[in-house]
Design a protein around this motif. Structure first.
Motif, PDB file in Angstrom:
ATOM      1  N   ARG A  79     -46.003 -12.119  -5.934  1.00 30.70           N
ATOM      2  CA  ARG A  79     -46.152 -11.604  -4.706  1.00 30.70           C
ATOM      3  C   ARG A  79     -47.585 -11.562  -4.045  1.00 30.70           C
ATOM      4  O   ARG A  79     -48.216 -12.207  -3.080  1.00 30.70           O
ATOM      5  N   GLU A  80     -48.448 -10.931  -4.999  1.00 26.77           N
ATOM      6  CA  GLU A  80     -49.877 -10.874  -4.438  1.00 26.77           C
ATOM      7  C   GLU A  80     -50.640 -12.371  -4.824  1.00 26.77           C
ATOM      8  O   GLU A  80     -51.371 -12.541  -3.884  1.00 26.77           O
ATOM      9  N   PHE A  81     -50.335 -13.153  -5.816  1.00 27.14           N
ATOM     10  CA  PHE A  81     -50.638 -14.350  -5.740  1.00 27.14           C
ATOM     11  C   PHE A  81     -50.429 -15.312  -4.843  1.00 27.14           C
ATOM     12  O   PHE A  81     -50.981 -16.051  -3.958  1.00 27.14           O
ATOM     13  N   ALA A  82     -48.904 -15.228  -4.078  1.00 26.18           N
ATOM     14  CA  ALA A  82     -48.463 -15.957  -2.994  1.00 26.18           C
ATOM     15  C   ALA A  82     -49.142 -15.538  -1.865  1.00 26.18           C
ATOM     16  O   ALA A  82     -49.673 -16.502  -0.800  1.00 26.18           O
ATOM     17  N   GLN A  83     -49.592 -14.351  -1.615  1.00 23.34           N
ATOM     18  CA  GLN A  83     -50.363 -13.898  -0.163  1.00 23.34           C
ATOM     19  C   GLN A  83     -51.641 -14.470  -0.351  1.00 23.34           C
ATOM     20  O   GLN A  83     -52.395 -14.864   0.610  1.00 23.34           O
ATOM     21  N   LYS A  84     -52.686 -14.756  -1.578  1.00 22.87           N
ATOM     22  CA  LYS A  84     -53.788 -15.127  -1.747  1.00 22.87           C
ATOM     23  C   LYS A  84     -53.689 -16.614  -1.282  1.00 22.87           C
ATOM     24  O   LYS A  84     -54.956 -17.209  -1.194  1.00 22.87           O
ATOM     25  N   LEU A  85     -52.659 -17.268  -1.698  1.00 22.73           N
ATOM     26  CA  LEU A  85     -52.544 -18.722  -1.662  1.00 22.73           C
ATOM     27  C   LEU A  85     -52.746 -19.303  -0.283  1.00 22.73           C
ATOM     28  O   LEU A  85     -53.058 -20.248   0.043  1.00 22.73           O
ATOM     29  N   ASP A  86     -52.448 -18.378   0.671  1.00 26.26           N
ATOM     30  CA  ASP A  86     -52.344 -18.672   2.129  1.00 26.26           C
ATOM     31  C   ASP A  86     -53.651 -19.233   2.542  1.00 26.26           C
ATOM     32  O   ASP A  86     -54.782 -18.451   2.501  1.00 26.26           O
ATOM     33  N   GLY A  87     -53.849 -20.156   2.920  1.00 28.41           N
ATOM     34  CA  GLY A  87     -55.279 -21.197   3.452  1.00 28.41           C
ATOM     35  C   GLY A  87     -55.707 -21.824   2.066  1.00 28.41           C
ATOM     36  O   GLY A  87     -57.047 -22.382   2.402  1.00 28.41           O
ATOM     37  N   ALA A  88     -55.611 -21.566   0.970  1.00 27.00           N
ATOM     38  CA  ALA A  88     -56.119 -21.870  -0.409  1.00 27.00           C
ATOM     39  C   ALA A  88     -55.786 -23.473  -0.463  1.00 27.00           C
ATOM     40  O   ALA A  88     -54.798 -23.906   0.056  1.00 27.00           O
ATOM     41  N   LYS A  89     -56.672 -24.386  -0.836  1.00 25.69           N
ATOM     42  CA  LYS A  89     -56.845 -25.652  -0.940  1.00 25.69           C
ATOM     43  C   LYS A  89     -56.490 -25.976  -2.433  1.00 25.69           C
ATOM     44  O   LYS A  89     -55.972 -27.361  -2.666  1.00 25.69           O
ATOM     45  N   ALA A  90     -56.343 -25.193  -3.259  1.00 25.62           N
ATOM     46  CA  ALA A  90     -55.948 -25.452  -4.900  1.00 25.62           C
ATOM     47  C   ALA A  90     -55.212 -24.173  -5.315  1.00 25.62           C
ATOM     48  O   ALA A  90     -55.961 -22.934  -5.073  1.00 25.62           O
ATOM     49  N   GLY A  91     -54.215 -24.427  -6.019  1.00 18.48           N
ATOM     50  CA  GLY A  91     -53.492 -23.052  -6.720  1.00 18.48           C
ATOM     51  C   GLY A  91     -53.308 -23.483  -8.302  1.00 18.48           C
ATOM     52  O   GLY A  91     -52.776 -24.675  -8.613  1.00 18.48           O
ATOM     53  N   LEU A  92     -53.689 -22.390  -9.103  1.00 17.23           N
ATOM     54  CA  LEU A  92     -53.302 -22.770 -10.420  1.00 17.23           C
ATOM     55  C   LEU A  92     -52.765 -21.510 -11.048  1.00 17.23           C
ATOM     56  O   LEU A  92     -52.968 -20.468 -10.698  1.00 17.23           O
ATOM     57  N   VAL A  93     -51.678 -22.015 -11.990  1.00 18.31           N
ATOM     58  CA  VAL A  93     -50.992 -20.862 -12.847  1.00 18.31           C
ATOM     59  C   VAL A  93     -51.158 -21.121 -14.062  1.00 18.31           C
ATOM     60  O   VAL A  93     -51.027 -22.435 -14.540  1.00 18.31           O
ATOM     61  N   TYR A  94     -51.210 -20.129 -14.977  1.00 19.99           N
ATOM     62  CA  TYR A  94     -51.439 -20.218 -16.466  1.00 19.99           C
ATOM     63  C   TYR A  94     -50.735 -18.978 -16.909  1.00 19.99           C
ATOM     64  O   TYR A  94     -50.895 -17.616 -16.415  1.00 19.99           O
ATOM     65  N   TYR A  95     -49.701 -19.332 -17.736  1.00 20.59           N
ATOM     66  CA  TYR A  95     -48.806 -18.267 -18.523  1.00 20.59           C
ATOM     67  C   TYR A  95     -48.685 -18.373 -19.977  1.00 20.59           C
ATOM     68  O   TYR A  95     -48.607 -19.538 -20.648  1.00 20.59           O
TER      69      TYR A  95
END
Length: 539
Positions: A79-95
């Motif tokens: 949820r925190e990641f989703a909030q910070k994604l707002d307006g971002a031009k690139a998103g990356l997830v590493y698990y």
């Protein structure tokens, strides 16, 4: 737009380090789960995740990170990641940690998970689709890297109760979304190695080696990672990727700016990692920053000239495809042209460069009638979209893909304004003929209905004359009613029998004497029959 572009360059050059940095525009989620409570712990995921987190921070990402997370903590960090994604031009997830595949669904396992049945996955694990949905809410480059194919005791526990449980993870398709790359530590449904204790997994070790290489696209990074892992594991483990990213996306780009003076042919290259000596307080610049800022200016202007200016500056930029699509949409939406208006430059070469996406289709703002028209045009062009509908379903998408293939267009199943214009030009003659046929059929149906409405209640009435071919039936019917049958051209009037029965006495039309005789005869016959029957019953 040239002035705006110059202002963008000036703003980036003069901004403070905190305001010019990339983090607010490139966001990463990093999770490493090692300390599982219901199964033996893993040695390296937490170490792997911390190494990747540090590298991404050096690359300018705003990193949301968590380690050894329980179920509620994992959903909270997503949820925190989703909030910070707002307006971002690139998103990356590493698990890094345990993952499991059931059917076509992949799940990330928190450290407190206890899985006794397949149903537990919905409440005690995180479906990777939950993460993907957050990333795909806006137009951006999205990267998902999963080092979660390790030997999994959870899979062994569930396999006895569900045939859908498989080794490793299930392949994730990217056909329905543009600008996304999915990477697994090994092939789908295969098991990856965890690596030596106190080290990194083979996959993450190779990724750390290449992720910060300057001026290299993410696809090249993953190609190099695949080669290193293949050799390091003795050809036992081969990382897998699936990408729909258009153009190049570089994790560590450098900035190349041509001199403002056209008389100066030299090109200055500024390494993003090296500060400018004359301006020690100024931030480092990279091409990705300028790309993003220029795109934001074009987006705010939202005019054809703004998008052309962006493409002139960044013909292979992160948002070049979106710029071309929006440019085509704007050209197609000129006044009095309608969504099917033919924009200039529609030819085979231009079409081959058009990539249809869900975004390009949404930008056209197609109404239900527009979609039905497209379906009709596909049908008259020899493709089979199936039953016409207000929306595009699977059969319609397949027809679109077949048409795209016939024109050597990327087969995405989604349309752009230019593609719709090409379809219109290709099908116009057949389409108009089909419309004319439909109008003629509708007119014929209306005429038939109007003729039927001329009868009472819209239906024809049925009379005794409808039985003219059955003389015996008429005769028997007249006998039962106590009437005299006079043939097919007679009409009826009321008569009285000796029993008091009001029957019909048929007379020939226009013959009064015959009518009188028929009435007398009917009365005699009726009286005789009544006497016989009455006497019989009295006996």
């Amino acid at each position: 737009m040239a002035v705006a572009f110059a202002l963008v360059l000036s703003a980036v050059a003069l901004a403070s380090p905190s305001s010019a940095a990339v983090p607010e525009r490139r966001v990463a989620l990093v999770i490493g789960n090692s300390a599982y409570t219901s199964v033996p712990p893993l040695a390296n995921p937490q170490r792997d995740a911390k190494g990747i987190s540090a590298a991404l921070k050096r690359l300018g990402f705003d990193v949301v990170e968590g380690y050894d997370l329980k179920m509620d903590e994992m959903t909270g960090i997503v949820r925190e990641f989703a909030q910070k994604l707002d307006g971002a031009k690139a998103g990356l997830v590493y698990y890094a940690g345990h993952g499991i595949a059931v059917g076509d669904e992949n799940y990330l396992i928190p450290v407190d998970a206890s899985l006794r049945s397949e149903a537990d996955l919905d409440f005690r694990a995180v479906n990777i689709q939950l993460v993907l949905r957050q990333m795909q809410r806006d137009e951006r480059v999205n990267i998902v890297i999963l080092d979660a194919c390790r030997d999994n005791p959870f899979a062994a526990q569930l396999a006895a109760k569900s045939r859908a449980v498989t080794r490793g993870l299930t392949a994730i398709e990217t056909q329905s979304a543009s600008g996304i790359l999915i990477a697994f530590a090994t092939d789908p449904r295969a098991t990856a190695l965890d690596g030596e204790r106190d080290g990194n997994s083979p996959f993450t070790s190779a990724l750390l080696k290449h992720i910060e290489t300057p001026e290299v696209s993410i696809t090249t990074v993953m190609d190099r990672v695949r080669a290193d892992v293949w050799e390091a594991t003795g050809k036992k483990q081969k990382p897998w990727t699936n990408s729909s990213i258009i153009g190049e996306f570089k994790l560590n780009p450098t900035l190349k700016l041509a001199s403002v003076d056209p008389g100066v042919a030299a090109t200055k290259t500024i390494d993003a990692a090296v500060p400018m000596p004359a301006m020690p307080a100024a931030p480092s610049l990279d091409r990705a920053q300028i790309d993003i800022k220029t795109w934001e200016v074009a987006e705010r202007g939202n005019s054809a000239s703004d998008y052309r200016a962006y493409l002139d500056a960044f013909p292979s930029g992160q948002f070049a495809t979106f710029a071309r699509n929006r440019l085509a949409s704007l050209e197609a939406a000129k006044p009095a042209a309608g969504f099917l208006a033919t924009p200039p430059g529609v030819n085979d070469e231009a079409l081959k460069k058009e990539i249809g996406t869900a975004q390009t289709e949404t930008a056209m703002k197609l109404e239900a009638k527009d979609r039905r028209e497209v379906q009709t045009r596909l049908r008259v062009s020899g493709f089979q979209p199936g039953k016409a509908a207000a929306t595009f379903g699977p059969s319609h998408r397949k027809a679109i893909q077949a048409w795209q293939k016939s024109r050597s267009i990327p087969e995405t199943g989604f349309l752009t304004a230019m593609q719709v214009s090409a379809l219109r030009a290709q099908s116009e003659t057949a389409y108009q003929a089909a419309i004319a046929e439909e109008k003629a059929a509708a007119e014929k149906k209306r005429s038939t209905k109007a003729a039927g409405d001329g009868q009472p209640n819209g239906k024809g009435t049925r009379s005794v004359n409808s039985y003219e071919g059955d003389e015996m039936y008429k005769r028997d019917l007249a006998r039962e009613r106590g009437e005299t049958y006079q043939g097919t051209t007679t009409t009826a009037r009321r008569g009285t029998t000796s029993t008091g029965y009001q029957g019909r006495v048929r007379t020939r039309e226009g013959d009064a004497n015959d009518s009188t005789g028929a009435a007398i005869f009917g009365g005699i016959v009726g009286g005789a029959l009544g006497g016989v029957l009455g006497g019989g019953f009295r006996r």
